[in-house]
Design a protein around this motif. Structure first.
Motif, PDB file in Angstrom:
ATOM      1  N   ILE A  97      -1.732   2.402  11.447  1.00 36.03           N
ATOM      2  CA  ILE A  97      -0.611   3.462  11.356  1.00 36.03           C
ATOM      3  C   ILE A  97      -1.055   4.404  10.348  1.00 36.03           C
ATOM      4  N   MET A  98      -1.459   4.006   9.425  1.00 39.30           N
ATOM      5  CA  MET A  98      -2.052   5.072   8.298  1.00 39.30           C
ATOM      6  C   MET A  98      -3.348   5.709   8.395  1.00 39.30           C
ATOM      7  N   GLU A  99      -3.999   5.144   9.359  1.00 36.68           N
ATOM      8  CA  GLU A  99      -5.544   5.846   9.624  1.00 36.68           C
ATOM      9  C   GLU A  99      -5.312   7.424   9.780  1.00 36.68           C
ATOM     10  N   PRO A 100      -4.488   7.748  10.452  1.00 36.30           N
ATOM     11  CA  PRO A 100      -4.288   9.290  10.867  1.00 36.30           C
ATOM     12  C   PRO A 100      -4.068   9.938   9.751  1.00 36.30           C
ATOM     13  N   LEU A 101      -3.032   9.613   8.713  1.00 38.60           N
ATOM     14  CA  LEU A 101      -2.827  10.007   7.444  1.00 38.60           C
ATOM     15  C   LEU A 101      -4.173  10.255   6.450  1.00 38.60           C
ATOM     16  N   ALA A 102      -4.927   8.942   6.502  1.00 35.03           N
ATOM     17  CA  ALA A 102      -6.403   8.954   5.789  1.00 35.03           C
ATOM     18  C   ALA A 102      -7.112  10.105   6.371  1.00 35.03           C
ATOM     19  N   LYS A 103      -7.312  10.190   7.695  1.00 38.36           N
ATOM     20  CA  LYS A 103      -8.329  11.132   8.155  1.00 38.36           C
ATOM     21  C   LYS A 103      -7.906  12.597   7.755  1.00 38.36           C
ATOM     22  N   GLU A 104      -6.639  12.918   7.600  1.00 42.58           N
ATOM     23  CA  GLU A 104      -6.271  14.273   7.271  1.00 42.58           C
ATOM     24  C   GLU A 104      -6.912  14.574   5.829  1.00 42.58           C
ATOM     25  N   GLN A 105      -6.886  13.541   5.070  1.00 40.24           N
ATOM     26  CA  GLN A 105      -7.497  13.812   3.644  1.00 40.24           C
ATOM     27  C   GLN A 105      -8.957  13.278   3.480  1.00 40.24           C
ATOM     28  N   ASN A 106      -9.435  12.936   4.631  1.00 40.53           N
ATOM     29  CA  ASN A 106     -10.995  12.712   4.636  1.00 40.53           C
ATOM     30  C   ASN A 106     -10.974  11.248   3.758  1.00 40.53           C
ATOM     31  N   SER A 107     -10.227  10.435   3.872  1.00 41.38           N
ATOM     32  CA  SER A 107     -10.258   9.287   3.065  1.00 41.38           C
ATOM     33  C   SER A 107     -10.693   8.197   4.155  1.00 41.38           C
ATOM     34  N   GLU A 108     -10.967   6.872   3.643  1.00 43.23           N
ATOM     35  CA  GLU A 108     -11.592   5.700   4.444  1.00 43.23           C
ATOM     36  C   GLU A 108     -10.691   4.662   3.807  1.00 43.23           C
ATOM     37  N   ILE A 109     -10.102   3.976   4.768  1.00 37.82           N
ATOM     38  CA  ILE A 109      -9.529   2.537   4.527  1.00 37.82           C
ATOM     39  C   ILE A 109     -10.526   1.510   4.759  1.00 37.82           C
ATOM     40  N   THR A 110     -10.787   0.705   3.998  1.00 40.29           N
ATOM     41  CA  THR A 110     -11.679  -0.460   4.211  1.00 40.29           C
ATOM     42  C   THR A 110     -10.831  -1.773   3.799  1.00 40.29           C
ATOM     43  N   LYS A 111     -10.991  -2.860   4.826  1.00 39.39           N
ATOM     44  CA  LYS A 111     -10.205  -4.247   4.377  1.00 39.39           C
ATOM     45  C   LYS A 111     -11.123  -5.181   4.287  1.00 39.39           C
ATOM     46  N   ASN A 112     -10.662  -6.204   3.373  1.00 32.40           N
ATOM     47  CA  ASN A 112     -11.566  -7.553   3.123  1.00 32.40           C
ATOM     48  C   ASN A 112     -10.570  -8.495   3.233  1.00 32.40           C
ATOM     49  N   ILE A 113     -10.356  -9.214   4.208  1.00 32.49           N
ATOM     50  CA  ILE A 113      -9.224 -10.461   4.272  1.00 32.49           C
ATOM     51  C   ILE A 113      -9.785 -11.730   4.581  1.00 32.49           C
ATOM     52  N   GLN A 114      -9.726 -12.576   3.594  1.00 36.62           N
ATOM     53  CA  GLN A 114     -10.108 -14.000   3.395  1.00 36.62           C
ATOM     54  C   GLN A 114      -9.933 -14.495   4.719  1.00 36.62           C
ATOM     55  N   LYS A 115     -10.835 -15.476   5.424  1.00 37.59           N
ATOM     56  CA  LYS A 115     -10.635 -16.168   6.637  1.00 37.59           C
ATOM     57  C   LYS A 115      -9.636 -17.160   6.513  1.00 37.59           C
ATOM     58  N   ASN A 116      -8.818 -17.500   7.712  1.00 37.65           N
ATOM     59  CA  ASN A 116      -8.019 -18.623   7.699  1.00 37.65           C
ATOM     60  C   ASN A 116      -6.754 -18.555   6.688  1.00 37.65           C
ATOM     61  N   LEU A 117      -6.310 -17.603   6.433  1.00 37.14           N
ATOM     62  CA  LEU A 117      -5.306 -17.423   5.367  1.00 37.14           C
ATOM     63  C   LEU A 117      -4.099 -18.145   6.017  1.00 37.14           C
ATOM     64  N   PRO A 118      -3.349 -18.912   5.210  1.00 34.97           N
ATOM     65  CA  PRO A 118      -2.010 -19.740   5.730  1.00 34.97           C
ATOM     66  C   PRO A 118      -0.980 -18.576   6.050  1.00 34.97           C
ATOM     67  N   GLN A 119      -0.266 -18.864   6.870  1.00 34.28           N
ATOM     68  CA  GLN A 119       1.035 -18.119   6.847  1.00 34.28           C
ATOM     69  C   GLN A 119       1.995 -18.133   5.914  1.00 34.28           C
ATOM     70  N   VAL A 120       2.804 -17.317   5.901  1.00 36.86           N
ATOM     71  CA  VAL A 120       3.850 -17.132   4.674  1.00 36.86           C
ATOM     72  C   VAL A 120       5.186 -17.020   5.199  1.00 36.86           C
ATOM     73  N   MET A 121       6.132 -17.546   4.688  1.00 40.07           N
ATOM     74  CA  MET A 121       7.718 -17.076   4.848  1.00 40.07           C
ATOM     75  C   MET A 121       8.063 -15.925   4.392  1.00 40.07           C
ATOM     76  N   ILE A 122       8.141 -14.794   5.161  1.00 36.81           N
ATOM     77  CA  ILE A 122       8.481 -13.662   4.910  1.00 36.81           C
ATOM     78  C   ILE A 122       9.383 -12.861   5.755  1.00 36.81           C
ATOM     79  N   ASP A 123       9.692 -11.628   5.171  1.00 37.82           N
ATOM     80  CA  ASP A 123      10.626 -10.823   6.419  1.00 37.82           C
ATOM     81  C   ASP A 123       9.380  -9.785   6.502  1.00 37.82           C
ATOM     82  N   LYS A 124       8.892  -9.667   7.739  1.00 39.81           N
ATOM     83  CA  LYS A 124       7.845  -8.819   8.073  1.00 39.81           C
ATOM     84  C   LYS A 124       7.892  -7.421   7.735  1.00 39.81           C
ATOM     85  N   ASP A 125       9.063  -7.159   8.238  1.00 40.30           N
ATOM     86  CA  ASP A 125       9.350  -5.483   8.217  1.00 40.30           C
ATOM     87  C   ASP A 125       9.429  -5.156   6.910  1.00 40.30           C
TER      88      ASP A 125
END
Length: 767
Positions: free
Chosen positions: A635-663
């Motif tokens: 969702i945020m990538e269009p806003l980043a492109k307007e600023q010529n910014s780049e979003i990079t992610k690094n997520i550890q594999k097989n992360l366990p699920q968490v009990m949260i309110d997703k929204d």
């Protein structure tokens, strides 16, 4: 001397006359008065004893009643009948109450099992005291449905019912029964019974002590004796029958009375007091019998001894008082009266010299002088404390307040150096007040001592610092400043530490008195109120300032998009009718974007209100943090492109699920990534990572932008920003903290100016 003799005779003659009158009159009137008093006291004590004994029985019967009701409630609450649990509860009731003979559960025909008419398990205590289960009452021959203890509760709409004493032919004992119905879905399905036997009463009543020859018994509602004499057939002794006419009359009054009373009557040829009191359960009455002769036998002996002792005491006291009055009281009392008149007139400078008696009057004179000195000291102290209050109230500024307290304390305790060590609420530690260096003598090496004073919450008075246990660095500081004595006390307001007040003596040693410590303690208490009020006033000013800044910022942020929408609408309305909407697509897109920002600000405000009021409910479910991060980045990538910014992610594999309110977690991620884009220059790189650390998921959003100034770091999670923000209301990070706190996580950040900022938050992993 003549005057003294006249006063002496005036005192002796009335005293001798009084002794003569007492000696002559007492033999005539004392017997009547004392007998009347004794009679009243005896009746009063008998009433009290009767009521107490009735209450003891009442409490035992009430305990049985509660057990019956509680057992019925347990069965009613069961969805299905747990026989083992029911039997365990019944057994426990008998084990815990030694006055209970037995207890049972009795179901209506075919209510427990469709094929069984009777269901009546009964737990009882046998002759050896062993608790055991029996089914002997669960037979057609006994037919418990026909007994009053079973039938009567069914007629009472669920109320507890007590039986009178009745003979149980199975056990051969006389029972009193408390019974409560068992109901399910407004239908009666059975009865719980709790039984006490006459044996318990027969054991109890002989232990009731009424004088030497008095005794106690209980009567039933019909007047039959219960507990003293009782036969196992229908032939019973009755207080309303077979006795003397006077006793029958009293007996009828007892069984109809609902009060605790004492009667006078003749019991088996002896004059007695008869006290009776209702038990208030099962219709029983407690009756106490005390022979009148027993009361007055001891009375006559005591009366004779008292008269002789009283006469001798009066004569002796008269002689002693005459001597004391004539030799010890008149002159010293005259001196004391003159002193009191001076004090009453406001003159506290009274003469404290001895009056020369060397006795209690001398002690009284000395105590009066001390009292006068203390009163003078108290008045001076109150004036001093009032002066602190009045001079401090004039200025709400905390610096002026502390300066006033220090000046007044130095003046009152005759010290040239006083200071206050303030308590820093944010750092939760004592700090020297750097703004008041004029009054600061000690250095930070003394902080441990002041921490100890705060912890122990008492005055520390050191007459000679050479004899006080100090660290080498602390002693060097004392030697440097020439400190000889000091006294310190914690400043506490409603158990909250505000600091330490200290008085220092450098020119000579000071021996602190109790009055000194009490005065410093009083100053500290008064200072606590003044300092707390000054701090509170400063906090109110800070909050008001923050609120004004927030309102200005929020109003500005609302005005800009509203003006933008207004101008776009004016441009649309300026076009001719019939123009295609395609010509306005860019303008409409701007309206939509601006309106979305306005809606976001309003939603943030509403969410903050719900979190702070405690009315927000999280919609918790097991979720993947990786999915949430990817959705937000997309969702945020269009806003980043307007600023010529780049979003990079690094997520550890097989992360366990968490009990949260997703929204809500989505909102936190959006706030953090959006801030990294909006609050930095173009071409900023943004890195999003997630990993497991122990039992938590740790998420970070890092940028290589302009960073956060040191002066702003402490305010970054505040609700009201203290400075004008270029973009947004500043509520996003405050709301993010509320959300993470509600998830039992933590949120924090690290930042270096011109190098970038990284925000972290953690979420607990569900077990």
């Amino acid at each position: 001397m003549k005057k003294l003799n006249s006063i002496k005779m005036a005192f002796i003659l009335p005293t001798l006359l009084l002794v003569t009158v007492i000696y002559t009159a007492q033999s005539g009137i004392s017997l009547y008065l004392i007998k009347t008093t004794v009679k009243e006291k005896v009746e009063e004590n008998l009433k009290l004893n009767a009521k107490n004994e009735a209450n003891k029985i009442y409490r035992e019967l009430l305990a049985m009643e509660k057990i019956a009701v509680a057992t019925a409630n347990i069965i009613e609450s069961m969805k299905s009948y747990d026989t083992d649990f029911i039997f365990s509860a019944l057994k426990k009731n008998v084990e815990l109450n030694p006055l209970i003979h037995g207890t049972g559960i009795w179901f209506e025909p075919y209510k427990y099992k469709a094929r069984e008419k009777y269901f009546g398990p009964y737990w009882l205590r046998d002759k050896n005291g062993k608790i055991k289960l029996t089914w002997v009452y669960n037979t057609p021959e006994y037919d418990y449905f026909s007994w009053d203890w079973y039938r009567n509760p069914l007629k009472q709409n669920g109320k507890i019912v007590w039986t009178g004493p009745y003979y149980d032919y199975v056990s051969g004992l006389v029972f009193i029964t408390a019974a409560s119905v068992i109901q399910k879905q407004d239908k009666t399905i059975g009865v719980v019974s709790v039984d006490m036997t006459i044996r318990e009463f027969q054991d109890y009543l002989p232990r009731v002590k009424i004088g030497e020859r008095g005794f106690a018994f209980i009567i039933e509602p019909d007047g039959s004796y219960f507990g003293e004499k009782f036969l196992e057939d229908d032939t019973k002794d009755n207080i309303t029958k077979g006795e003397a006419r006077e006793i029958r009359k009293i007996g009828k009054k007892i069984i109809h009375s609902d009060k605790t009373e004492v009667e006078r009557g003749n019991w088996k040829g002896e004059d007695v007091f008869i006290a009776h009191s209702p038990v208030n359960l099962a219709g029983l009455k407690m009756v106490l019998i005390l022979p009148v002769s027993e009361v007055y036998e001891s009375f006559n002996r005591v009366l004779t001894t008292s008269i002789i002792t009283f006469l001798l005491a009066i004569i002796l006291i008269s002689i002693v008082l005459t001597t004391i009055f004539s030799k010890k009281i008149l002159n010293p009392l005259s001196i004391m009266i003159n002193k009191m008149k001076k004090v009453a007139g406001g003159d506290f400078n009274t003469n404290s010299t001895s009056i020369g008696t060397n006795d209690e009057m001398e002690e009284l004179n000395s105590s009066f002088s001390i009292m006068t000195d203390n009163l003078r000291s108290v008045i001076q102290k109150e004036k001093f404390l009032r002066r602190i209050m009045l001079t401090s109230v004039g200025s709400p500024d905390i610096k002026d307040t502390i300066r006033t307290i220090i000046n007044q304390t130095c003046r009152q305790l005759k010290s040239k150096s006083c200071f206050i060590v303030e308590y820093d609420e944010k750092k939760q530690e004592l700090l020297f007040t750097r703004d008041y260096q004029t009054y600061t003598t000690f250095s930070d090496e003394f902080i441990p001592i002041f921490n100890k004073i705060t912890a122990e919450r008492r005055v520390l008075a050191v007459n000679d610092l050479n004899n006080f246990d100090l660290q080498e660095s602390e002693r060097e500081i004392c030697d440097k400043f020439g400190i000889k004595s000091f006294m310190a006390v914690p400043i506490l307001y409603r158990n909250t530490s505000l600091g330490v007040l200290c008085v220092v003596y450098t020119e000579s040693y000071k021996t602190f008195t109790k009055a000194d410590t009490e005065l410093l303690y009083a100053i500290a208490n008064q200072s606590a109120v003044v300092i707390y009020q000054a701090k509170l006033f400063n906090q109110i000013r800070e909050v008001e300032s923050m609120r004004e800044i927030f309102l200005v910022t929020f109003t500005h942020d609302l005005r800009s998009p509203i003006n933008g929408i207004q101008k776009v609408l004016e441009a649309i309305l300026a076009e001719k009718f019939g123009t295609s909407l395609e010509n306005f697509s860019e303008l409409l897109e701007n309206i939509h974007k601006t309106n979305k920002e306005l809606l976001s600000m309003v939603n943030n405000l509403l969410s903050i209100y719900h979190y702070e009021s405690g009315s927000f409910e999280l919609n918790m479910e097991l979720s993947s943090i990786e999915d949430i991060i990817e959705d937000v980045i997309r969702i945020m990538e269009p806003l980043a492109k307007e600023q010529n910014s780049e979003i990079t992610k690094n997520i550890q594999k097989n992360l366990p699920q968490v009990m949260i309110d997703k929204d809500e977690i989505n909102r936190v991620m959006t706030n953090l990534i959006s801030n990294a884009i909006k609050h930095n220059k173009k071409n900023t790189s943004i890195y999003v990572s997630a990993e497991r650390v122990n039992n938590e998921i740790k998420v970070s959003v890092r940028d290589n932008g302009q960073g956060i100034a040191e002066s702003e770091k402490a305010k970054i999670f505040q609700k009201y920003p203290s400075t004008k923000r270029k973009i947004g209301t500043g509520l996003g990070l405050y709301l993010s903290k509320q959300i993470i706190d509600a998830h039992q996580g933590k949120i924090w950040f690290e930042s270096v100016v011109d190098e970038g900022t990284v925000f972290y938050f953690t979420l607990p992993i569900s077990e």
